[in-house]
Scaffold this motif. Structure first.
Motif, PDB file in Angstrom:
ATOM      1  N   ILE A  57       0.841  -1.203   0.000  1.00 37.40           N
ATOM      2  CA  ILE A  57       0.000   0.000   0.000  1.00 37.40           C
ATOM      3  C   ILE A  57       0.872   1.248   0.000  1.00 37.40           C
ATOM      4  O   ILE A  57       0.642   2.187  -0.778  1.00 37.40           O
ATOM      5  CB  ILE A  57      -0.963   0.006   1.206  1.00 37.40           C
ATOM      6  N   VAL A  58       1.894   1.274   0.824  1.00 36.84           N
ATOM      7  CA  VAL A  58       2.789   2.439   0.887  1.00 36.84           C
ATOM      8  C   VAL A  58       3.525   2.618  -0.440  1.00 36.84           C
ATOM      9  O   VAL A  58       3.691   3.745  -0.915  1.00 36.84           O
ATOM     10  CB  VAL A  58       3.759   2.315   2.084  1.00 36.84           C
ATOM     11  N   ALA A  59       3.928   1.525  -1.074  1.00 31.61           N
ATOM     12  CA  ALA A  59       4.580   1.621  -2.382  1.00 31.61           C
ATOM     13  C   ALA A  59       3.625   2.173  -3.434  1.00 31.61           C
ATOM     14  O   ALA A  59       4.015   3.000  -4.276  1.00 31.61           O
ATOM     15  CB  ALA A  59       5.126   0.261  -2.804  1.00 31.61           C
ATOM     16  N   VAL A  60       2.376   1.739  -3.399  1.00 31.71           N
ATOM     17  CA  VAL A  60       1.372   2.254  -4.336  1.00 31.71           C
ATOM     18  C   VAL A  60       1.158   3.750  -4.094  1.00 31.71           C
ATOM     19  O   VAL A  60       1.084   4.531  -5.044  1.00 31.71           O
ATOM     20  CB  VAL A  60       0.053   1.457  -4.226  1.00 31.71           C
ATOM     21  N   ALA A 110      -7.446   6.102   0.428  1.00 33.59           N
ATOM     22  CA  ALA A 110      -6.684   5.239   1.339  1.00 33.59           C
ATOM     23  C   ALA A 110      -6.884   5.679   2.785  1.00 33.59           C
ATOM     24  O   ALA A 110      -7.064   4.835   3.681  1.00 33.59           O
ATOM     25  CB  ALA A 110      -5.201   5.264   0.978  1.00 33.59           C
ATOM     26  N   PHE A 111      -6.872   6.983   3.023  1.00 32.21           N
ATOM     27  CA  PHE A 111      -7.064   7.469   4.383  1.00 32.21           C
ATOM     28  C   PHE A 111      -8.469   7.131   4.874  1.00 32.21           C
ATOM     29  O   PHE A 111      -8.651   6.718   6.024  1.00 32.21           O
ATOM     30  CB  PHE A 111      -6.819   8.976   4.469  1.00 32.21           C
ATOM     31  N   ALA A 116      -7.558   5.591  10.060  1.00 30.23           N
ATOM     32  CA  ALA A 116      -7.770   5.506  11.506  1.00 30.23           C
ATOM     33  C   ALA A 116      -7.142   4.254  12.101  1.00 30.23           C
ATOM     34  O   ALA A 116      -6.785   4.235  13.279  1.00 30.23           O
ATOM     35  CB  ALA A 116      -9.264   5.532  11.818  1.00 30.23           C
ATOM     36  N   ALA A 117      -6.979   3.218  11.303  1.00 26.90           N
ATOM     37  CA  ALA A 117      -6.478   1.944  11.816  1.00 26.90           C
ATOM     38  C   ALA A 117      -5.045   1.648  11.393  1.00 26.90           C
ATOM     39  O   ALA A 117      -4.467   0.668  11.869  1.00 26.90           O
ATOM     40  CB  ALA A 117      -7.388   0.815  11.329  1.00 26.90           C
ATOM     41  N   GLU A 123       0.318   8.321   7.970  1.00 29.07           N
ATOM     42  CA  GLU A 123       1.509   9.161   7.871  1.00 29.07           C
ATOM     43  C   GLU A 123       1.898   9.407   6.417  1.00 29.07           C
ATOM     44  O   GLU A 123       2.279  10.521   6.041  1.00 29.07           O
ATOM     45  CB  GLU A 123       2.674   8.538   8.631  1.00 29.07           C
ATOM     46  N   THR A 124       1.770   8.396   5.573  1.00 33.62           N
ATOM     47  CA  THR A 124       2.086   8.551   4.155  1.00 33.62           C
ATOM     48  C   THR A 124       1.139   9.552   3.501  1.00 33.62           C
ATOM     49  O   THR A 124       1.566  10.406   2.717  1.00 33.62           O
ATOM     50  CB  THR A 124       2.010   7.182   3.443  1.00 33.62           C
ATOM     51  N   VAL A 125      -0.132   9.458   3.831  1.00 36.35           N
ATOM     52  CA  VAL A 125      -1.124  10.390   3.288  1.00 36.35           C
ATOM     53  C   VAL A 125      -0.831  11.803   3.780  1.00 36.35           C
ATOM     54  O   VAL A 125      -0.831  12.758   2.992  1.00 36.35           O
ATOM     55  CB  VAL A 125      -2.556   9.948   3.653  1.00 36.35           C
TER      56      VAL A 125
END
Length: 189
Positions: A57-60, A110-111, A116-117, A123-125
């Motif tokens: 997800i972070v890579a995307v 994504a956020f 929230a979870a 943090e990436t967002v």
């Protein structure tokens, strides 16, 4: 499963497949098996590159950040006049909202799903949104505007993204641009 020539190619293929699936179906609706199938690789290769779905997800989101930054910057850099550069952000939005596959901001999506979870996603967002805010602030500074104008223009762009995704039209970009023109004029730029 087809073999991919380099680890970098394999990684990019996975990210591209996941990006398309996450963006069209939602992160929570897509399992790693679906990503494996779409990327045309083994599950072992997938987990070698991305030990967890969170890593993927972070890579995307990293890919989306690059796409966003390159798109906005290209549109703005094509304009010479500083005042018009501020408004070019909304022209980029209008183009993007008109894409057949537009589903809103991948970061907001994504956020909304995970923020929230999932602290890493949140943090990436936040980092992406802060980067955009700094970019708009720099455009305002270059145009000779007050510091307070940057956040106002950025929030218009953010709101337009959400509105366009819900409404399914490009109208939000036009309305946000008109509001931005008013704010820029009121700031004396």
């Amino acid at each position: 499963m087809s073999e991919i020539s380099t680890p970098a190619d394999r990684r990019q293929r996975i990210v591209d497949a996941a990006d398309e699936l996450f963006y069209t179906r939602g992160i929570g609706q897509v399992g790693m098996d679906a990503v494996r199938d779409a990327a045309g690789i083994s599950l072992r290769a997938l987990y070698t590159e991305f030990p967890s779905k969170d890593d993927l997800i972070v890579a995307v989101l990293g890919k989306r950040h690059t796409m966003w930054t390159n798109g906005v910057t290209a549109k703005v850099d094509a304009i010479a006049e500083p005042r018009q550069k501020l408004l070019a952000v909304y022209d980029y939005l209008a183009d993007w909202f008109g894409d057949a596959d537009f589903r809103g901001c991948g970061f907001i999506n994504a956020f909304g799903e995970l923020g929230a979870a999932n602290a890493q996603v949140a943090e990436t967002v936040r980092a992406h949104k802060a980067d955009f805010q700094r970019y708009v602030d720099s455009l305002v500074k270059d145009a000779g505007g007050p510091a307070s104008l940057g956040p106002q223009l950025a929030i218009l762009a953010e709101g337009a993204q959400t509105t366009a995704a819900i409404a399914g039209t490009t109208d939000a970009a036009r309305h946000a641009r008109a509001a931005a023109e008013s704010l820029v004029a009121a700031a004396g730029i």
